[in-house]
Design an enzyme around this catalytic site. Sequence first.
Site, PDB file in Angstrom:
ATOM      1  CB  CYS A  62      -0.922   0.030   1.211  1.00 50.28           C
ATOM      2  SG  CYS A  62      -1.880  -1.455   1.410  1.00 50.28           S
TER       3      CYS A  62
ATOM      4  CB  CYS B 119      -0.928  10.020   5.710  1.00 52.02           C
ATOM      5  SG  CYS B 119      -0.923  10.071   3.916  1.00 52.02           S
TER       6      CYS B 119
HETATM    7  S1  FES Z   1       1.573   7.285   2.652  1.00 49.59           S
HETATM    8 FE1  FES Z   1       0.792   7.353   0.611  1.00 49.59          FE
HETATM    9  S2  FES Z   1      -0.197   9.241   0.568  1.00 49.59           S
HETATM   10 FE2  FES Z   1       0.675   9.224   2.550  1.00 49.59          FE
END
Ligand code: FES
Lengths: 130, 407
Positions: A37, A106
Amino acid sequence: MAYSDKVLDHYNNPRNVGALPKSDPSVGTGVVGAPECGDVMKLQIKVNAEGVIEDARFKTFGCGSAIASSSLATEWVKGKTLEEAAKIRNTDIVQELNLPPIKIHCSVLAEDAIRAALADYKSKQKQDNA
Amino acid sequence: MSVQLPIYLDNHATTRVDPRVVDAMLPYFSTHYGNAASRTHSFGRTAEAAVDVGRGQLARAIGASTDKEIVITSGATESDNLAIKGVAHMLRSKGDHLITAVTEHKAVLDSHHALEREGFRVTWLPVDKEGLIDLQQLADAITDQTLLVSIMAVNNEIGVVQPLAAIGELCHKRGVLFFCDAAQAVGKIPLDVEAMHIDLLAFTAHKMYGPKGIGALYVRRKNPRVRLEPMMHGGGHERGLRSGTLAVPLIVAFGEAARIATEEMAEESKRILALRHRLHQGLSARVPQIFLNGSISERTPGNLNLSFAYVEGESLLMGISDIAVSSGSACTSSSLEPSYVLKAMGVGDELAHTSIRFGIGRFNTEAEIDYAIERVADVVTRLREMSPLWEMVQEGIDLSSVNWAGH
Ligand code: FES
Ligand SMILES: Cc1ncc(COP(=O)(O)O)c(C=O)c1O
């Protein structure tokens, strides 16, 4: 991507980067996210006898906003009781760091990391007391 | 030697206009400002003559046999659309099948998607781990319903060069048209539409040190004669294929850019390749665990696409804010999906998130490359020290064995 001054500040001078001994019973470790991800956060807390978080550390693989969110989270949990730390919401982080909508996840990750660290500490305490 | 900051290493996104090109175009704004279609007076005839020169320069850059095969457009996006939709719509009665590859530019992919919605069928060829298509798969995909094969020359992310001559030969033999998006290739690698049996070819000025907003589509006139349905209707400019008053200064600039690129290609690509080697070797010497994305041998000189394992791309870009590069990381894209090109090559998402594209161009210097090496190496080292993944790997943990609390 325009970063807020606060994100830049945390990115350039991250607070509390590092690691605490994972096996220490007074340390709780939370690891959330996944490399696929693009974001993994590790947040650790060290809790004293009074149930107050006296130290915190993080390491983050992720964008600048993710680094800033976790850096801020370690700042905020320090000096708080476990109950107080559990009340930190990602929306508080969004507000403090002025994150744009696309970076909200985040901050969610940082909230998740705090919770995971708290849960890890509590489960360790249960095992110790058992 | 000192360098001037910021440093531009994003020459796949666009390029600086060469000062010689600026000089060539300026008189066509204020002195020779006629409409190239105004044949009745000297203003128009001067403009027309300048367009003819530009068109000739464009034709020569790609080995076209006549200037008439060059259709001026607004850029490669328009050329891609005109080629793909123009052929499909013109030949609708002959077939309903198109072939392209999954790593093409969005302008090519989306033109095919639009045609799918109209009822055309599309074969999306995969690429191997080098980023290249398989000729046998292409051969197998062609049927008697196939109208057009669209394969790009140089990929805009990973810089790999597809086997154009072999694709052209195959298409020619099987009687299907071959369209090549050469936006990243013209002026960078040798191209010859005759030798490579390319029937249509898209290119654009701003990737070759010319201005933005001007491009061209090569349309073969002989063996076979390619016919297109126009998208832009109007005054019948460009032999009816693309109406609209010609942008004379931009065409002059595009032609001059093509002339310079053609004349200087041999020298320039040597110099740029040396810079790329310097960058690659310099980084490899200072930073462990970096991975090259895409073929090393079949690659345009100016492209270096690297994954810096365990360091997310956007955070790296943030740390090297005085160096302009781009990343395939999801965090830099509005879709929050990592690069589809890297994905198609089988690069895992975890490495795609760490990819950086360096695009070296005409105006880059050795000193700039050396500065970039130092900066990138420092920031990668710093970010790895704060990466939980790097820590785990140092502890000997196999990341693929971890049960991630993903979301
Ligand atoms: S970790 Fe991917 S947008 Fe912040
Ligand atoms: C391979 C490729 N095709 C098409 C385009 C679009 O070109 P233009 O910006 O001239 O529309 C680009 C540039 O982004 C490209 O790299």
